[in-house]
Design a protein around this motif. Structure first.
Motif, PDB file in Angstrom:
ATOM      1  N   LEU A 208      11.988   0.243  -6.328  1.00  0.00           N
ATOM      2  CA  LEU A 208      10.681   0.247  -5.666  1.00  0.00           C
ATOM      3  C   LEU A 208      10.110  -1.164  -5.674  1.00  0.00           C
ATOM      4  N   MET A 209       9.618  -1.595  -4.535  1.00  0.00           N
ATOM      5  CA  MET A 209       8.967  -2.893  -4.409  1.00  0.00           C
ATOM      6  C   MET A 209       7.717  -2.747  -3.555  1.00  0.00           C
ATOM      7  N   VAL A 210       6.729  -3.584  -3.850  1.00  0.00           N
ATOM      8  CA  VAL A 210       5.541  -3.691  -3.009  1.00  0.00           C
ATOM      9  C   VAL A 210       5.468  -5.136  -2.522  1.00  0.00           C
ATOM     10  N   LEU A 211       5.397  -5.313  -1.203  1.00  0.00           N
ATOM     11  CA  LEU A 211       5.381  -6.639  -0.591  1.00  0.00           C
ATOM     12  C   LEU A 211       4.034  -6.869   0.087  1.00  0.00           C
ATOM     13  N   ASP A 212       3.525  -8.117  -0.045  1.00  0.00           N
ATOM     14  CA  ASP A 212       2.313  -8.454   0.696  1.00  0.00           C
ATOM     15  C   ASP A 212       2.703  -8.861   2.119  1.00  0.00           C
ATOM     16  N   PRO A 213       1.755  -9.093   3.003  1.00  0.00           N
ATOM     17  CA  PRO A 213       2.100  -9.429   4.397  1.00  0.00           C
ATOM     18  C   PRO A 213       2.992 -10.654   4.550  1.00  0.00           C
ATOM     19  N   ASP A 214       3.000 -11.560   3.551  1.00  0.00           N
ATOM     20  CA  ASP A 214       3.852 -12.745   3.628  1.00  0.00           C
ATOM     21  C   ASP A 214       5.235 -12.513   3.027  1.00  0.00           C
ATOM     22  N   VAL A 217       6.785 -10.507  -3.353  1.00  0.00           N
ATOM     23  CA  VAL A 217       6.963  -9.286  -4.126  1.00  0.00           C
ATOM     24  C   VAL A 217       5.805  -9.158  -5.111  1.00  0.00           C
ATOM     25  N   LEU A 218       4.967  -8.146  -4.918  1.00  0.00           N
ATOM     26  CA  LEU A 218       3.840  -7.904  -5.810  1.00  0.00           C
ATOM     27  C   LEU A 218       4.234  -7.014  -6.981  1.00  0.00           C
ATOM     28  N   LEU A 219       5.215  -6.153  -6.779  1.00  0.00           N
ATOM     29  CA  LEU A 219       5.640  -5.214  -7.811  1.00  0.00           C
ATOM     30  C   LEU A 219       7.094  -4.857  -7.573  1.00  0.00           C
ATOM     31  N   ARG A 220       7.849  -4.770  -8.670  1.00  0.00           N
ATOM     32  CA  ARG A 220       9.234  -4.311  -8.566  1.00  0.00           C
ATOM     33  C   ARG A 220       9.612  -3.637  -9.868  1.00  0.00           C
ATOM     34  N   ASN A 221      10.182  -2.450  -9.802  1.00  0.00           N
ATOM     35  CA  ASN A 221      10.520  -1.719 -11.025  1.00  0.00           C
ATOM     36  C   ASN A 221      11.886  -2.150 -11.547  1.00  0.00           C
ATOM     37  N   PHE A 290      16.984   1.380   2.552  1.00  0.00           N
ATOM     38  CA  PHE A 290      15.587   0.992   2.362  1.00  0.00           C
ATOM     39  C   PHE A 290      14.690   1.876   3.233  1.00  0.00           C
ATOM     40  N   THR A 291      13.609   2.374   2.622  1.00  0.00           N
ATOM     41  CA  THR A 291      12.577   3.095   3.360  1.00  0.00           C
ATOM     42  C   THR A 291      11.262   2.365   3.132  1.00  0.00           C
ATOM     43  N   ALA A 292      10.723   1.750   4.168  1.00  0.00           N
ATOM     44  CA  ALA A 292       9.502   0.949   4.062  1.00  0.00           C
ATOM     45  C   ALA A 292       8.340   1.683   4.708  1.00  0.00           C
ATOM     46  N   THR A 293       7.190   1.674   4.019  1.00  0.00           N
ATOM     47  CA  THR A 293       5.990   2.347   4.511  1.00  0.00           C
ATOM     48  C   THR A 293       4.780   1.453   4.284  1.00  0.00           C
ATOM     49  N   GLY A 294       3.952   1.294   5.297  1.00  0.00           N
ATOM     50  CA  GLY A 294       2.747   0.478   5.162  1.00  0.00           C
ATOM     51  C   GLY A 294       1.689   1.175   4.325  1.00  0.00           C
ATOM     52  N   LEU A 295       1.018   0.406   3.449  1.00  0.00           N
ATOM     53  CA  LEU A 295      -0.073   0.926   2.632  1.00  0.00           C
ATOM     54  C   LEU A 295      -1.400   0.720   3.353  1.00  0.00           C
ATOM     55  N   PRO A 296      -2.395   1.577   3.087  1.00  0.00           N
ATOM     56  CA  PRO A 296      -3.714   1.372   3.716  1.00  0.00           C
ATOM     57  C   PRO A 296      -4.270  -0.005   3.365  1.00  0.00           C
ATOM     58  N   SER A 297      -4.718  -0.714   4.378  1.00  0.00           N
ATOM     59  CA  SER A 297      -5.224  -2.072   4.169  1.00  0.00           C
ATOM     60  C   SER A 297      -6.654  -2.032   3.649  1.00  0.00           C
ATOM     61  N   ASP A 305      -0.171  -4.270   2.913  1.00  0.00           N
ATOM     62  CA  ASP A 305       1.015  -4.403   2.076  1.00  0.00           C
ATOM     63  C   ASP A 305       1.999  -3.302   2.448  1.00  0.00           C
ATOM     64  N   VAL A 306       3.236  -3.477   2.040  1.00  0.00           N
ATOM     65  CA  VAL A 306       4.293  -2.512   2.374  1.00  0.00           C
ATOM     66  C   VAL A 306       4.998  -2.115   1.093  1.00  0.00           C
ATOM     67  N   VAL A 307       5.148  -0.798   0.885  1.00  0.00           N
ATOM     68  CA  VAL A 307       5.925  -0.301  -0.251  1.00  0.00           C
ATOM     69  C   VAL A 307       7.329   0.031   0.252  1.00  0.00           C
ATOM     70  N   VAL A 308       8.316  -0.431  -0.490  1.00  0.00           N
ATOM     71  CA  VAL A 308       9.716  -0.262  -0.103  1.00  0.00           C
ATOM     72  C   VAL A 308      10.436   0.498  -1.218  1.00  0.00           C
ATOM     73  N   VAL A 309      11.019   1.629  -0.869  1.00  0.00           N
ATOM     74  CA  VAL A 309      11.831   2.407  -1.802  1.00  0.00           C
ATOM     75  C   VAL A 309      13.286   2.277  -1.354  1.00  0.00           C
ATOM     76  N   PHE A 310      14.162   1.988  -2.280  1.00  0.00           N
ATOM     77  CA  PHE A 310      15.569   1.815  -1.900  1.00  0.00           C
ATOM     78  C   PHE A 310      16.471   2.427  -2.954  1.00  0.00           C
ATOM     79  N   ARG A 311      17.632   2.885  -2.497  1.00  0.00           N
ATOM     80  CA  ARG A 311      18.590   3.553  -3.378  1.00  0.00           C
ATOM     81  C   ARG A 311      20.011   3.140  -3.000  1.00  0.00           C
ATOM     82  N   ASP A 312      20.907   3.322  -3.947  1.00  0.00           N
ATOM     83  CA  ASP A 312      22.304   2.970  -3.744  1.00  0.00           C
ATOM     84  C   ASP A 312      22.993   4.076  -2.943  1.00  0.00           C
TER      85      ASP A 312
END
Length: 573
Positions: A208-214, A217-221, A290-297, A305-312
């Motif tokens: 899981l990652m959270v990306l800002d508009p630029d 990486v704001l968060l990564r587990n 990767f599944t990317a979804t926009g977060l409420p601004s 920001d965009v939250v990205v969930v990814f799996r192998d």
């Protein structure tokens, strides 16, 4: 301040203090320090305004300046810095009351400073401030009421004035503590919620990652770090394909623009894509979905920001590739089988054509021998000729069935519709199987109407169809049995019904009757000759005429086959 927590007990209705985040504490401390230094400047001016000398005013301000200097030292702990700053503010209040000559209005400064000190949300500065007020109003107000209260009644009843001020100050303090408690509870609830969210995020097996508009990486587990090979996130999206070793799952390169486009697509809704990751942490490569979804601004009009969930999904891709390879191999095998089927059909057709001519010739010469054109035959010779004729007829029938099957498989079988009296077709079919009945003890009953039964049909193909049905009935009916053929007609069409009292067909096998080369177990067990092609040909002829065929059969009781032909041709599926 720390005694109750040290003893393991603390009232739930009191804030514990000291829970303010360091960043928030520093921001509030800067505000308090600015206010403290403002007093260092303002108090001497106020003293002179009230008629005090400059030296007197600066002397009273000296302790405030010292407190401001010491509280601003960066080496002190939060507790010491906030306590010294609080003491400085309380000294400011006392000095202002003193310089004003105990003016009652100046006491409001205490009521203003106590909420300011409560901003620290810590017991040390707050307790120190309360203690200072008690000392100033209680002790000094009693010893020198004129200096503190500047009211004639204060000299007569100083404790009354002290009590009134204490009550107002207590209410102000209680309000500050209540507000402080509410803030602390809200902060603790937010921290607990954040801890729960962090625990959930850290326990996820998916990345899981959270990306800002630029693209930062704001968060990564931890799972995300492991899936990406332990690569440290960059400060910007640029260079991410090279940093992580991203490529498409088909091996094509990925650019920064591609990643920016994927992130932009996620703003409008969930967006799914696959990337291959290959770097020092993942030398063999790994396919990630990767599944990317926009977060409420939170910023109106700003990019979210965009939250990205990814799996192998490496194994899934390998399985899909293996299935694709297997499907390709199977399709190639099917094509080869089709080619072999075509070659086999061509071969059967060619061989059948080649066999038909000599067999027809043999039958012709057998007929001449049987009629005595080559001299009279002895009874034994006539019997041999008859046997040869029957086997030649069976061989010719087999060759014709093979030829017909070849036409069916190649979709070249057609019919030539002409006005036909079906009574003549019935008679021709009966004559066609006469050679089979000659050596059998069977009753053949034919029931046809007295008047013509007209139908636009192909008489030759219908004759073949009926001959196949009658031939089967004769073959599968033991001597002493009965074979019947009935022709009926109505406004909708005609029906040809062939019945026998033969060995019957098991119910479990009746749905396979029209499969080419199929032979029932009863026929195999009794060693009855046949190829399993007759009913396949019958069904094809009936279908070309737009008709239908039904079979009813019971083991050891017989079979009934009903062919229905419409007067008008129906669409053939």
């Amino acid at each position: 301040m720390s005694l109750l927590p040290a003893l393991g007990w603390w009232p739930a209705w009191l804030p514990r203090g000291g829970s303010l985040p360091h960043g928030a504490w520093r921001a509030r401390h800067r505000v308090v320090m600015a206010l403290l230094w403002a007093h260092v400047v303002a108090i001497p001016l106020y003293g002179m305004y009230r008629g005090n000398s400059l030296l007197h005013s600066w002397a009273d301000t000296g302790l405030v300046a010292v407190a401001a200097l010491v509280a601003g030292l960066g080496r002190l702990s939060r507790g010491w810095s906030s306590s010294i700053a609080a003491a400085g503010l309380m000294i400011c209040s006392g000095v202002i009351v003193h310089l004003s000559g105990g003016m009652i209005e100046a006491h409001f400064h205490f009521f203003v400073m106590i909420p300011v000190i409560a901003l620290y949300e810590a017991w040390a500065p707050f307790t120190l401030a309360v203690a200072y007020v008690l000392l100033h109003h209680g002790v000094m107000g009693t010893l020198d009421p004129q200096a503190v209260y500047n009211h004639p009644a204060a000299r007569e009843r100083p404790w009354v004035f002290a009590g009134v001020h204490a009550a107002f100050f207590a209410f102000a303090s209680i309000a500050c503590v209540a507000n402080w408690w509410l803030h602390e509870q809200a902060r603790l609830a937010a921290q607990q919620q954040s801890q729960r969210v962090n625990t959930i995020v850290d326990s996820l097996r998916d990345g899981l990652m959270v990306l800002d508009p630029d693209g930062r990486v704001l968060l990564r587990n931890p799972a995300g770090t492991a899936l990406l090979g332990g690569v440290t996130p960059g400060d910007h999206r640029d260079g991410a394909p090279e940093r992580y070793g991203f490529t498409r799952s088909d091996g094509t390169a990925v650019t920064d623009h591609d990643l920016m486009l994927e992130q932009a697509l996620a703003v409008d809704g969930a967006h799914d894509f696959d990337l291959m990751v290959r770097n020092a942490g993942v030398p063999d490569g790994r396919v990630l979905n990767f599944t990317a979804t926009g977060l409420p601004s939170t910023d109106a009009g700003g990019a979210p920001d965009v939250v990205v969930v990814f799996r192998d999904v490496t194994e899934r891709h390998r399985t899909e590739q293996a299935l694709a390879d297997a499907l390709s191999t199977e399709q190639a095998a099917v094509e080869r089988l089709r080619e072999l089927e075509r070659v086999k059909s061509d071969f059967v057709s060619t061989v059948s054509h080649e066999l038909r001519t000599p067999i027809t010739s043999i039958l012709g010469y057998l007929e001449l021998l049987a009629e005595g054109d080559a001299g009279d035959l002895e009874p034994e010779q006539a019997s041999l000729v008859d046997r040869i004729d029957r086997n030649s007829q069976r061989l010719l029938r087999l060759v014709e069935d093979l030829l017909k099957l070849s036409q069916i498989e190649s979709s070249t079988l057609t019919i030539d519709r002409v006005p036909t009296d079906l009574r003549e077709v019935v008679a021709a079919a009966r004559d066609r199987v006469a050679w089979m009945l000659a050596a059998r003890d069977l009753e053949l009953a034919v029931d046809v109407p007295d008047q013509d039964v007209p139908l636009d049909a192909d008489p030759a193909e219908l004759e073949r169809m009926l001959a196949n049905l009658l031939g089967n009935a004769v073959k599968f009916t033991p001597d002493g049995g009965r074979v019947g053929l009935r022709l009926t007609s109505d406004d909708h069409g005609v029906a040809l019904v062939v019945t026998d009292t033969g060995i019957g067909i098991p119910a479990s096998e009746q749905d396979q009757l029209f499969t080419r080369f199929f032979r029932s177990t009863t026929a195999i067990e009794r060693a009855i000759q046949g190829t399993g092609l007759g009913l396949t040909i019958v069904q094809a002829i009936v279908t070309l005429h737009g008709g239908s065929i039904e079979v009813e059969s019971d083991v050891d009781r017989g079979t009934q086959v009903t062919v229905r032909l419409p007067r008008r041709l129906r669409a053939v599926a």
